[in-house]
Design a protein around this motif. Structure first.
Motif, PDB file in Angstrom:
ATOM      1  N   MET A   1      -8.730  16.077  17.308  1.00 46.95           N
ATOM      2  CA  MET A   1      -7.921  15.081  17.801  1.00 46.95           C
ATOM      3  C   MET A   1      -6.994  14.539  16.529  1.00 46.95           C
ATOM      4  N   ALA A   2      -5.767  14.496  16.605  1.00 42.28           N
ATOM      5  CA  ALA A   2      -4.854  13.953  15.522  1.00 42.28           C
ATOM      6  C   ALA A   2      -4.229  12.792  15.956  1.00 42.28           C
ATOM      7  N   LYS A   3      -4.017  11.909  14.943  1.00 41.29           N
ATOM      8  CA  LYS A   3      -3.089  10.608  15.121  1.00 41.29           C
ATOM      9  C   LYS A   3      -1.672  10.834  14.952  1.00 41.29           C
ATOM     10  N   ILE A   4      -0.805  10.678  15.855  1.00 40.53           N
ATOM     11  CA  ILE A   4       0.404  11.051  15.582  1.00 40.53           C
ATOM     12  C   ILE A   4       1.491  10.064  15.703  1.00 40.53           C
ATOM     13  N   LEU A   5       2.269   9.458  14.675  1.00 42.89           N
ATOM     14  CA  LEU A   5       3.311   8.645  14.855  1.00 42.89           C
ATOM     15  C   LEU A   5       4.488   9.376  15.147  1.00 42.89           C
ATOM     16  N   ILE A   6       5.079   8.758  16.228  1.00 44.90           N
ATOM     17  CA  ILE A   6       6.543   9.254  16.718  1.00 44.90           C
ATOM     18  C   ILE A   6       7.648   7.871  16.516  1.00 44.90           C
ATOM     19  N   THR A   7       8.506   8.147  15.746  1.00 45.92           N
ATOM     20  CA  THR A   7       9.621   7.292  15.659  1.00 45.92           C
ATOM     21  C   THR A   7      10.660   7.613  16.869  1.00 45.92           C
ATOM     22  N   SER A   8      11.324   6.676  17.585  1.00 53.25           N
ATOM     23  CA  SER A   8      11.998   7.047  18.789  1.00 53.25           C
ATOM     24  C   SER A   8      13.183   6.129  18.858  1.00 53.25           C
ATOM     25  N   GLY A   9      13.989   6.767  19.557  1.00 51.37           N
ATOM     26  CA  GLY A   9      15.326   5.685  20.082  1.00 51.37           C
ATOM     27  C   GLY A   9      16.081   5.327  18.885  1.00 51.37           C
ATOM     28  N   PRO A  10      17.270   4.503  19.341  1.00 57.15           N
ATOM     29  CA  PRO A  10      18.313   3.974  18.155  1.00 57.15           C
ATOM     30  C   PRO A  10      17.658   2.908  17.441  1.00 57.15           C
ATOM     31  N   THR A  11      18.385   2.457  16.372  1.00 51.61           N
ATOM     32  CA  THR A  11      18.129   1.097  15.842  1.00 51.61           C
ATOM     33  C   THR A  11      19.653   0.592  15.813  1.00 51.61           C
ATOM     34  N   ARG A  12      19.550  -0.837  15.614  1.00 53.05           N
ATOM     35  CA  ARG A  12      20.807  -1.778  15.790  1.00 53.05           C
ATOM     36  C   ARG A  12      20.924  -2.227  14.137  1.00 53.05           C
ATOM     37  N   GLN A  13      22.358  -2.370  13.887  1.00 52.77           N
ATOM     38  CA  GLN A  13      22.544  -2.874  12.670  1.00 52.77           C
ATOM     39  C   GLN A  13      23.436  -4.208  13.090  1.00 52.77           C
ATOM     40  N   TYR A  14      22.928  -5.301  13.133  1.00 48.34           N
ATOM     41  CA  TYR A  14      24.055  -6.205  13.361  1.00 48.34           C
ATOM     42  C   TYR A  14      24.910  -6.640  12.473  1.00 48.34           C
ATOM     43  N   ILE A  15      26.070  -7.061  13.132  1.00 46.51           N
ATOM     44  CA  ILE A  15      27.270  -7.434  12.030  1.00 46.51           C
ATOM     45  C   ILE A  15      27.229  -8.986  12.159  1.00 46.51           C
TER      46      ILE A  15
ATOM     47  N   PHE B   1       1.797   4.701   9.045  1.00 41.67           N
ATOM     48  CA  PHE B   1       1.727   6.134   8.478  1.00 41.67           C
ATOM     49  C   PHE B   1       0.378   6.489   7.751  1.00 41.67           C
ATOM     50  N   PRO B   2       0.089   5.797   6.809  1.00 41.61           N
ATOM     51  CA  PRO B   2      -1.280   6.010   6.319  1.00 41.61           C
ATOM     52  C   PRO B   2      -2.491   6.129   7.050  1.00 41.61           C
ATOM     53  N   THR B   3      -2.445   5.638   8.204  1.00 44.29           N
ATOM     54  CA  THR B   3      -3.702   5.896   9.225  1.00 44.29           C
ATOM     55  C   THR B   3      -3.307   6.966   9.955  1.00 44.29           C
ATOM     56  N   CYS B   4      -2.602   7.655   9.989  1.00 44.53           N
ATOM     57  CA  CYS B   4      -1.928   8.969  10.845  1.00 44.53           C
ATOM     58  C   CYS B   4      -1.858  10.247  10.205  1.00 44.53           C
ATOM     59  N   ASP B   5      -2.154  11.015  10.961  1.00 44.16           N
ATOM     60  CA  ASP B   5      -2.225  12.543  10.508  1.00 44.16           C
ATOM     61  C   ASP B   5      -0.908  13.353  10.124  1.00 44.16           C
ATOM     62  N   GLY B   6       0.085  12.660  11.220  1.00 42.89           N
ATOM     63  CA  GLY B   6       1.452  13.417  11.062  1.00 42.89           C
ATOM     64  C   GLY B   6       2.333  12.360  11.681  1.00 42.89           C
TER      65      GLY B   6
ATOM     66  N   LEU C   1       0.358  23.159  12.327  1.00 46.37           N
ATOM     67  CA  LEU C   1       0.182  21.868  11.534  1.00 46.37           C
ATOM     68  C   LEU C   1      -1.354  21.269  11.759  1.00 46.37           C
ATOM     69  N   ILE C   2      -1.498  21.106  13.002  1.00 47.48           N
ATOM     70  CA  ILE C   2      -2.827  20.298  13.398  1.00 47.48           C
ATOM     71  C   ILE C   2      -4.254  21.560  13.044  1.00 47.48           C
ATOM     72  N   GLU C   3      -3.878  22.458  13.839  1.00 45.78           N
ATOM     73  CA  GLU C   3      -5.142  23.623  13.714  1.00 45.78           C
ATOM     74  C   GLU C   3      -5.364  24.086  12.338  1.00 45.78           C
ATOM     75  N   SER C   4      -4.321  24.381  11.634  1.00 42.14           N
ATOM     76  CA  SER C   4      -4.267  24.939  10.115  1.00 42.14           C
ATOM     77  C   SER C   4      -4.768  23.722   9.171  1.00 42.14           C
ATOM     78  N   GLN C   5      -4.724  22.526   9.622  1.00 41.72           N
ATOM     79  CA  GLN C   5      -5.700  21.486   8.643  1.00 41.72           C
ATOM     80  C   GLN C   5      -6.929  21.440   9.129  1.00 41.72           C
ATOM     81  N   VAL C   6      -7.300  21.678  10.261  1.00 37.39           N
ATOM     82  CA  VAL C   6      -8.634  21.538  10.462  1.00 37.39           C
ATOM     83  C   VAL C   6      -9.320  22.845   9.703  1.00 37.39           C
ATOM     84  N   VAL C   7      -8.909  24.098   9.832  1.00 35.07           N
ATOM     85  CA  VAL C   7      -9.478  25.259   9.193  1.00 35.07           C
ATOM     86  C   VAL C   7      -9.524  25.124   7.618  1.00 35.07           C
ATOM     87  N   SER C   8      -8.348  24.323   7.120  1.00 35.13           N
ATOM     88  CA  SER C   8      -8.428  24.299   5.790  1.00 35.13           C
ATOM     89  C   SER C   8      -9.531  23.406   5.148  1.00 35.13           C
ATOM     90  N   SER C   9      -9.741  22.381   6.092  1.00 37.74           N
ATOM     91  CA  SER C   9     -10.647  21.073   5.647  1.00 37.74           C
ATOM     92  C   SER C   9     -12.277  21.758   5.926  1.00 37.74           C
TER      93      SER C   9
END
Ligand code: C5P
Length: 217
Positions: free
Chosen positions: A1-15, A78-83, A207-215
């Motif tokens: 099992m991996a821990k995956i960070l996903i960034t999603s959606g738009p952001t806003r920059q207020y004027i 991100f430091p707590t995630c695999d990808g 990316l995930i299974e190849s990390q498990v194999v190399s570890s």
């Protein structure tokens, strides 16, 4: 099992306190990716800009507004995630000055000086540990494959997912997944749920299974 960070959606920059720069991203692709990752048994953290989308209940959701907020939240987790999968469409520009009151109409042209925001995928890609991976999206209109590969290299991604402008605010998508050697290793089109399943399948194999194999070596 991996821990995956996903960034999603738009952001806003207020004027000013009322008005902002943003884009038409719906967060649908990030939502479908979160569902596909959970389906494979992974742990998911979604850092999302303002959107009406309902992310799967099994995902941890962190809400942000600006690109800088998204950067801070993503760099924190991100430091707590695999990808990382960078599916967000962060606003690329921010005003140099943000008015603390509503800007009044004067009848004259309004000039707003904008500067580029920081790139989250690039920052996390450059700082990643040897066993972490990053996947970015590239939305291109011309020289698409060439530009997507250039983006992969510039942002230190392990894979880049190329899609077109039709993807924005749509329930469908058509993608190619490009490896660092320029090879197109997968293609998919159809609903964003279907495309997300194919993306996660490729990430799993490459990316995930190849990390498990190399570890294990
Ligand atoms: O450079 P461009 O915006 O086309 O790159 C798209 C990729 O970069 C996507 O994965 C998007 O999530 C990410 N990105 C980012 N931070 C930005 C701009 C884009 O993470 N400020």
């Amino acid at each position: 099992m991996a821990k995956i960070l996903i960034t999603s959606g738009p952001t806003r920059q207020y004027i000013d306190p009322i008005r902002y720069l943003s884009n038409a991203s719906s967060g649908q692709m990030g939502c479908s990716l979160a569902a596909a990752a959970l389906q494979l048994g992974h742990q998911v953290v979604v850092v999302s800009g303002p959107t009406n989308i309902e992310y799967p209940a099994g995902a941890q959701r962190i809400d942000v507004v600006s690109t800088q907020d998204m950067m801070i939240a993503s760099a924190d987790v991100f430091p707590t995630c695999d990808g990382l999968i960078g599916a967000a469409a962060p606003c690329d520009y921010r005003p140099v000055e943000v008015a603390d009151h509503k800007i009044r109409k004067s009848g004259a042209a309004l000039e707003i000086k904008l500067v580029e925001t920081d790139d989250i995928v690039a920052a996390l890609g450059i700082s990643k540990r040897a066993n972490q991976w990053t996947v970015g999206f590239a939305l291109e209109t011309e020289d698409a494959r060439f530009r997507a590969l250039a983006k992969l290299i510039r942002k230190c991604c392990d894979l880049v997912i190329l899609n077109g402008v039709e993807a924005i605010d749509s329930s469908e998508n058509s993608i190619e997944i490009i490896a660092p050697n320029g090879q197109i290793i997968a293609q998919a089109s159809g609903s964003k749920d279907h495309v997300a399943t194919m993306v996660l399948r490729t990430i799993q194999e490459r990316l995930i299974e190849s990390q498990v194999v190399s570890s294990l070596k």
